[in-house]
Write a protein that holds these residues in place. Sequence first.
Motif, PDB file in Angstrom:
ATOM      1  N   UNK A 542     -11.233 -51.453  27.175  1.00  0.00           N
ATOM      2  CA  UNK A 542     -11.463 -50.377  28.514  1.00  0.00           C
ATOM      3  C   UNK A 542     -13.412 -50.150  27.849  1.00  0.00           C
ATOM      4  N   UNK A 543     -14.147 -50.266  26.674  1.00  0.00           N
ATOM      5  CA  UNK A 543     -15.013 -49.822  26.028  1.00  0.00           C
ATOM      6  C   UNK A 543     -15.752 -51.205  26.458  1.00  0.00           C
ATOM      7  N   UNK A 544     -15.373 -52.491  26.673  1.00  0.00           N
ATOM      8  CA  UNK A 544     -16.374 -53.636  27.615  1.00  0.00           C
ATOM      9  C   UNK A 544     -15.618 -53.797  28.969  1.00  0.00           C
ATOM     10  N   UNK A 545     -14.892 -52.808  30.142  1.00  0.00           N
ATOM     11  CA  UNK A 545     -14.224 -53.900  31.409  1.00  0.00           C
ATOM     12  C   UNK A 545     -14.730 -51.700  32.027  1.00  0.00           C
ATOM     13  N   UNK A 546     -14.615 -51.203  31.637  1.00  0.00           N
ATOM     14  CA  UNK A 546     -15.219 -49.743  31.824  1.00  0.00           C
ATOM     15  C   UNK A 546     -16.770 -49.152  32.826  1.00  0.00           C
ATOM     16  N   UNK A 547     -17.299 -50.023  31.631  1.00  0.00           N
ATOM     17  CA  UNK A 547     -19.306 -49.574  32.084  1.00  0.00           C
ATOM     18  C   UNK A 547     -19.114 -50.803  33.196  1.00  0.00           C
ATOM     19  N   UNK A 548     -20.531 -50.114  34.537  1.00  0.00           N
ATOM     20  CA  UNK A 548     -20.890 -50.904  36.117  1.00  0.00           C
ATOM     21  C   UNK A 548     -21.788 -52.417  34.713  1.00  0.00           C
ATOM     22  N   UNK A 549     -21.234 -53.162  35.932  1.00  0.00           N
ATOM     23  CA  UNK A 549     -22.238 -54.429  35.546  1.00  0.00           C
ATOM     24  C   UNK A 549     -22.859 -54.397  36.985  1.00  0.00           C
ATOM     25  N   UNK A 550     -23.443 -54.049  37.263  1.00  0.00           N
ATOM     26  CA  UNK A 550     -24.009 -53.786  38.292  1.00  0.00           C
ATOM     27  C   UNK A 550     -24.787 -52.312  39.174  1.00  0.00           C
ATOM     28  N   UNK A 551     -25.981 -51.929  39.870  1.00  0.00           N
ATOM     29  CA  UNK A 551     -25.902 -50.611  40.709  1.00  0.00           C
ATOM     30  C   UNK A 551     -25.518 -51.352  42.346  1.00  0.00           C
ATOM     31  N   UNK A 552     -24.776 -51.904  42.881  1.00  0.00           N
ATOM     32  CA  UNK A 552     -24.127 -52.464  43.858  1.00  0.00           C
ATOM     33  C   UNK A 552     -23.796 -50.675  44.704  1.00  0.00           C
TER      34      UNK A 552
END
Length: 602
Positions: A542-552
């Motif tokens: 979760x600590x790698x998957x939960x954060x957003x990757x873009x401000x789309x």
Amino acid sequence: MEKFLVRTNKPTDAPPAAKKLRRYDEAYLQFGFTATADLRPQCVVCAEVLANDSMKPCKLKRHLETKHAGIKNKPTEYFKRKLDGLHQQQATISVHSTVSKQCLEASYVVAKRIGKLGKPHTITETLILPAAQDMCRIMIGDSAAAKLGAVPLSNDTVARRIVDMSNDIREQLIEFVKKSPYYALQLDESTDIAGQAQLLTYVRYLRDKAIEEDVLFCRPLQSHTTGEAIFNVLDIFIRENGLAWDRCIGLCTDGAQAMTGRERGLAARVQQVAPLVKWTHCMVHREALAAKKMPVLFDSVLNQSVKMINLIKSRPLNTRLLGVLCQEMGSGHEQLLLHTEVRWLSRGRVLQRLYELREEVKWFLTEIKSDLAKHLDDTMWLASLSYLVDIYDRLNGLNLSLQGRETHILLLADKVHAFTQKLDLWHGRISRGNCDMFPSLADFITDAGTSHNFSSLFQSASEHLSAMRKQFATYFKEDYSSFAWVRDPFVCTANELSIDMQEQLIELKSDSRLKELFSSCPLLSFWAALMQEYPELCDVAFKILLPFASTYLCEAGFSKMTALKTKYRNRAQIEDDLRLCLSNIEPRIEDLCKAKQAQVSH
């Protein structure tokens, strides 16, 4: 003699004996009393309801003689008529109460539709209600149309309904986030049509074994748009709503100085209060920055193309004349597109349209005697334009693949890595004079024939691709190879994990049931479903998957904000309308209606 207290074995918390209910007798009507549904005596004269203990002839008679002494000698038939009148009155009140509740619910439902579509609140009185009445009058009758007039749909009423539903959605969202073990934030700042800086924030969290994302708030920045000012607005909202900073693990923004400053930037200020936060530079913004620089040859071709377009689009007469010319020549398009630097896909689409209408534009520029027409007769210039069309088409494809909801950083990193590998492939092929991966350029060279030498163009394209490859390596430095087991736990190993977690990973790999689940659901949902069974592995995942990757999501929200806050509504406070428009959470209209006093429109 002393008195002693005698203790018994009877439990002190024993339930009291059930109270006996007195039953109603028809003879009680002579005292002017009937019975309610819960067996309580009710006076048919004053409609007062007494307790069940008062269901005794002596008490009923005393009520009649003390409160209605003037009719104590009336016959039973008189009280029967009073009973009929009471029943009729109760039926009338019930009908009106039902109608009022229906009107209240209808008012909320209509206001919800208006909020979802982002329409002005006055549209109910000016369009929706009159149109609904017209349809009912024609299809059903005048009586049905008259009933719709009782629904409260004024401008202020619709605004209050939208505020109620927005507050309800916010309360639900806050409760969901509080129950989630972690949450991540995505935010961006933009200026609306009234010149007001708006801060839009999204949140991603775990709910019912699934990953959800929703708009957290949209608040105006009253003065400066510095990192400190943005942090203060964010921090006040987090603390007012009882959210814990220590469970925030991700923050995604663009690369502006206000966001990235080492000491007073937003990311630095958030990391001071949330030690688990990992800041992510929006990958879509990084892609646009990496593709921005180009050699002098291609940069001049782009600038000259924009000049041609501006010459035509800046004058309405030129735009109309070009449209007529395109019609006469049977073109697939009739207008050029304006270039906007802040729009990610603008360059590719603008160049594509100009290349498709190059013959029409050349004719038009020649007719108005513009010096720019000479470029459209230059074979090398047109070849460079065709190359730009192809490379920006590829870049636009990458940009679109990085957009969307429910993405994660591993997925987008894989797409960027694949594109950089393609850049290496294209660089090698075009260095050898092979351009078949760029269809527009290949077709143009084929049509031009062997009389032209395009070696200088290939050299410039090779330099461009090599420089772009270095730019991508500069903006995308992260290495996520150690998280390969998160992408596919059934294939990859994870030697960097502790022995206990490696054992859990082995158990996970050996579960055929989980293999079927992995193949049938998204990666985020897969790890969310294992939270109870493999908490340590899921915590790392979760600590790698939960954060957003873009401000789309913020960019899409600002597009909706532009549609909501127009020059005709430039003083509107749009947070509630925007929340209702963007949120995936349904407002609890039934609960909202229960908390309101139902009233019909007058």
